[in-house]
Scaffold this active site. Structure first.
Site, mmCIF file in Angstrom:
data_model
loop_
_atom_site.group_PDB
_atom_site.id
_atom_site.type_symbol
_atom_site.label_atom_id
_atom_site.label_comp_id
_atom_site.label_asym_id
_atom_site.label_seq_id
_atom_site.Cartn_x
_atom_site.Cartn_y
_atom_site.Cartn_z
ATOM 1 N N PHE A 1 -2.326 22.258 2.494
ATOM 2 C CA PHE A 1 -1.483 21.791 3.599
ATOM 3 C C PHE A 1 -1.023 20.372 3.288
ATOM 4 C CE2 PHE A 1 -0.456 19.706 7.574
ATOM 5 C CZ PHE A 1 0.426 20.631 8.125
ATOM 6 N N ASP B 1 -2.971 14.246 -2.572
ATOM 7 C CA ASP B 1 -2.690 14.060 -1.148
ATOM 8 C C ASP B 1 -4.003 13.719 -0.434
ATOM 9 O OD1 ASP B 1 -2.350 14.406 1.581
ATOM 10 O OD2 ASP B 1 -1.103 16.194 1.393
ATOM 11 N N LYS C 1 -2.827 9.073 8.377
ATOM 12 C CA LYS C 1 -3.956 9.222 9.296
ATOM 13 C C LYS C 1 -4.831 7.951 9.390
ATOM 14 C CE LYS C 1 -4.276 14.285 9.137
ATOM 15 N NZ LYS C 1 -4.252 14.685 10.533
ATOM 16 N N THR D 1 15.554 4.219 6.902
ATOM 17 C CA THR D 1 15.738 3.070 7.786
ATOM 18 C C THR D 1 14.465 2.235 7.925
ATOM 19 O OG1 THR D 1 17.462 4.161 9.054
ATOM 20 C CG2 THR D 1 16.352 2.316 10.124
#
Lengths: 485, 485
Positions: free
Chosen positions: A203, A312, A343, A367
């Site tokens: 995931f 990850d 997180k 941005t």
């Protein structure tokens, strides 16, 4: 075993005289006034569905009354929180040092005005990066790029891999007019057939690119168009690990062989694998991990083929495994090319090596490129982590938690299996998806929050400020729930 | 004309006795000590490239010293800011009301602790949504979903369209086992061939899904794999609009016909268009807009075919066009199905109608689903917007700015063309990309910041707190620059 459980049993609340508490003034244990979730939470959830997708709501919290490891809800309950907002609060609720940073007049402009950080950075930007993110970077990385969430962290990590791959292919030449034109219309050669290889049960997020590398649950993906990228099998290890060394080694080699076969298979149909992404422990997919040797070999495959190795660490980062980064447990000779975080790191983004930093502007760009408010919080988090030795704490508490889980696995072998994990990043399997759900529900009724993952696993994701008594409350509550079954 | 320009010329600074200022204590004009960007900014940019992609950096700012419409840089310069962090600061720098909200003890928990808002919302969540976002929602929408950035706002808007499309196709049946399984591997039928149709020169973000609907510049897309989604031509109107009514109407009809033809063409090869996304004014792509009739017809096509009509107001939202939302200028009978926001709205996300809110949980879902800190800021922004009548202000200042630009277009017809825009959301074209870049650079040297867009356009993106004297400084500085050429 009995002796230990009896001992644990006696510790169902934290002592009020306890002086080593990381957060003063926390409750000494859960207080439950209703079943969980309570009637007010359920009523609010039903009402909320009229104005936004509320099916994923668990309960409504009173965050003003929450503190440290304890979350208060709208029904007057106070729960020991071992899920911590999907593992996102390193110091729990309303930590005084973060509150202090919010009140510090020198930070007020950073809270008030959010600039476009990749376009007009603040005067002390490099100092900010060096004193916060780079101070805990994996050894050997050169830089850091900030994003707004873990999914975007992965998306832009993939972009860095694609840019590197194509620059190498061009050998220093500029992109052709055809490339510049065709990319605008989602066509080759400007929008080339490149891929990120990922693993079954992985995931990595929910935006289209990161979703294309996620393979954990249909609810994440159903009905959404994605990119045709390859996925390799992930080693399904047998537990206990020490009894299945050879079998597990073979299983890992099978998966590594598949990785190489898939890369070749895709190359044969014109798709180049530019990056491989993997979690140190697949969290959402069921808390699965391989042995360090697997990840070392995976990195070796990447090095051999000049593929970008992306780790990850959105859920495994920031102390919970007993090290700052989960991949530190592997003993790699050089760090992953890219390490993605979010997180518990408060801000999202990724660390990377110099050769992946694009020279041309506006390619790794958007941005906001981060958020100064989050860096103010991160400063406090990293200071407290160091001062209070919270990385070591998560290693220490993890030993106690894992021992407790293993004892319960022995005691309730029909209900608990595959106790696993590193540091305090722990999980076990229930006997079925329904049994796992029932355990979580009944623990909630007793005032302890845990989170499911995979099909029938229960994961522990406490804040980094748990103490021995919190570990004991968790284990004892689980013991009580299992006993009732 | 001469009279007006002479009048403007006399107003090169704001009066110090000016009492109607929205932010007290602002400088009365720019102060430049170096060429722009200055030597310190350039040195810091070179150093930053060693640790992150810095090619997009313009200059380094001193945000502690910036106030209202003025940004201070590290070289001691103070500039009038008409780009405002890529149009992201509605109240400019360090607005006292936002600072006050940051200091308010009742907000401290919302600044300190970021929960997973789609999973465990705060007790007063619906009140917060109603008093902030829903209080400025387009009339006729039912709900609001929060995200972390504009790109994710679009990605999840697309998801809402896909979920709706497939649910309709299933006619109430549950997804099949084959759908649930195949989606995990990025395969049909679970990951179906659905598309979002977009327009040439559109820009909707940089994550893979939103990037697949962006067609503004190669630098956004080169080397990145994207989804094969269709793009329609966008009307290229002739200016001045009042002199080309019939021609422009034909051009718009041609593009609408193409939209319908593309939908049919894709359907014939098995791809269903589930949504159409459009900006009220294409900002990044060059500040292009069509007439209200075009958007009304586009909505009619969507209604006829039951396609979700998505309006991306990331840049056009929040007062700058003289209305809260850019699409209010169209006079639609019912609002767009989805209106996406970010930037000046402080938080990102989208408004949507009830039929698009999925009943099943965890589909429009991720860890954070917004950020309480941003809602605290938004509360202050919306209060000030209302109290100070800033929507009306942007309409009023826009008239003066546009008149000024039109006068300069007459005076320097070889250098300025296609003055266009609504409210204070204005732009013009330079005579070439290089001429446009030169205008921006020389305005910077004189202490006024503006932003390019498209191939040779210059866009004005001031904060919503500009006053007449700021409009005049902008126009007069531009006049000086054009005069020098």
């Amino acid at each position: 075993m009995k002796r230990i459980l009896t001992h644990l049993k006696s510790q169902t609340r934290c002592s009020k005289r306890h002086t080593s508490s990381y957060v003063q003034g926390q409750p000494d244990g859960p207080t439950m006034k209703t079943a969980f979730p309570g009637p007010k939470s359920l009523a609010q959830k039903a009402a909320l569905q009229n104005m936004q997708a509320a099916g994923g709501v668990s309960f409504f919290a009173d965050y003003n009354k929450s503190l440290g490891n304890y979350v208060a809800d709208v029904d007057g309950n106070v729960l020991l929180d071992f899920l911590m907002q999907i593992s996102s609060l390193p110091l729990g609720y309303n930590h005084p040092r973060i509150s202090e940073a919010m009140r510090d007049p020198k930070n007020i402009s950073r809270l008030t005005t959010r600039p476009a950080l990749g376009f007009i950075p603040p005067a002390d930007w490099m100092d900010q990066l060096n004193s916060t993110l780079m101070s805990v970077a994996p050894a050997g990385v050169d830089g850091v790029q900030l994003m707004m969430c873990g999914s975007c962290g992965n998306e832009y990590a993939f972009k860095a891999a694609f840019i590197y791959h194509q620059a190498k292919k061009r050998g220093g030449a500029l992109p052709t007019a055809e490339e510049n034109e065709s990319c605008l219309w989602n066509k080759k050669p400007g929008s080339p057939d490149l891929a990120i290889l990922s693993f079954e049960n992985a995931f990595h997020g929910r935006t289209t690119g990161s979703l294309s590398t996620s393979h954990a649950k249909p609810v994440h993906k159903l009905d959404f168009p994605t990119l045709d990228w390859p996925h390799a099998p992930f080693p399904q290890l047998k537990y206990p690990l020490e009894k299945h060394v050879k079998e597990n080694r073979n299983e890992e080699q099978r998966c590594l062989n598949e990785v190489e076969r898939l890369i070749d298979e895709r190359a044969a149909i014109g798709q180049s694998v530019a990056g491989i992404v993997v979690e140190p422990i697949m969290a959402e997919g069921g808390d699965h991990a391989a042995t360090p040797e697997f990840y070392k070999q995976l990195q070796a495959i990447c090095k051999k083929r000049d593929i970008v190795f992306i780790v990850d660490e959105v859920q495994t980062g920031v102390a919970i495994t007993g090290k700052m980064w989960g991949h530190e447990h592997w003993g790699l000779e050089s760090p992953p090319d890219i390490t993605v975080f979010a997180k518990k790191m408060i801000t999202a983004g990724f660390f990377y090596k110099k050769h992946l930093i694009p020279e041309q502007g506006h390619r790794i760009f958007n941005t906001w490129m981060g958020d100064p408010h989050k860096l103010v919080i991160l400063e406090a988090v990293l200071e407290v982590t160091k001062e209070e030795k919270l990385i070591e704490n998560m290693a220490t508490q993890g030993v106690r938690l894992k021992e407790g889980l293993q004892k319960l696995q022995e005691k309730y072998s029909d209900q608990v299996s595959k106790v696993r994990g590193v540091g305090s990043f722990l999980a076990f399997d229930g006997s079925s998806p329904e049994a796992r759900d029932s355990i979580i529900r009944r623990m909630g009724d007793k005032g302890v929050l845990a989170l499911g993952c995979g099909s029938q696993s229960l994961r522990l994701r406490p804040a980094n400020i748990i103490e021995q008594c919190h570990a004991d409350i968790f284990i004892n509550t689980l013991d009580e729930v299992l006993k009732e079954t």
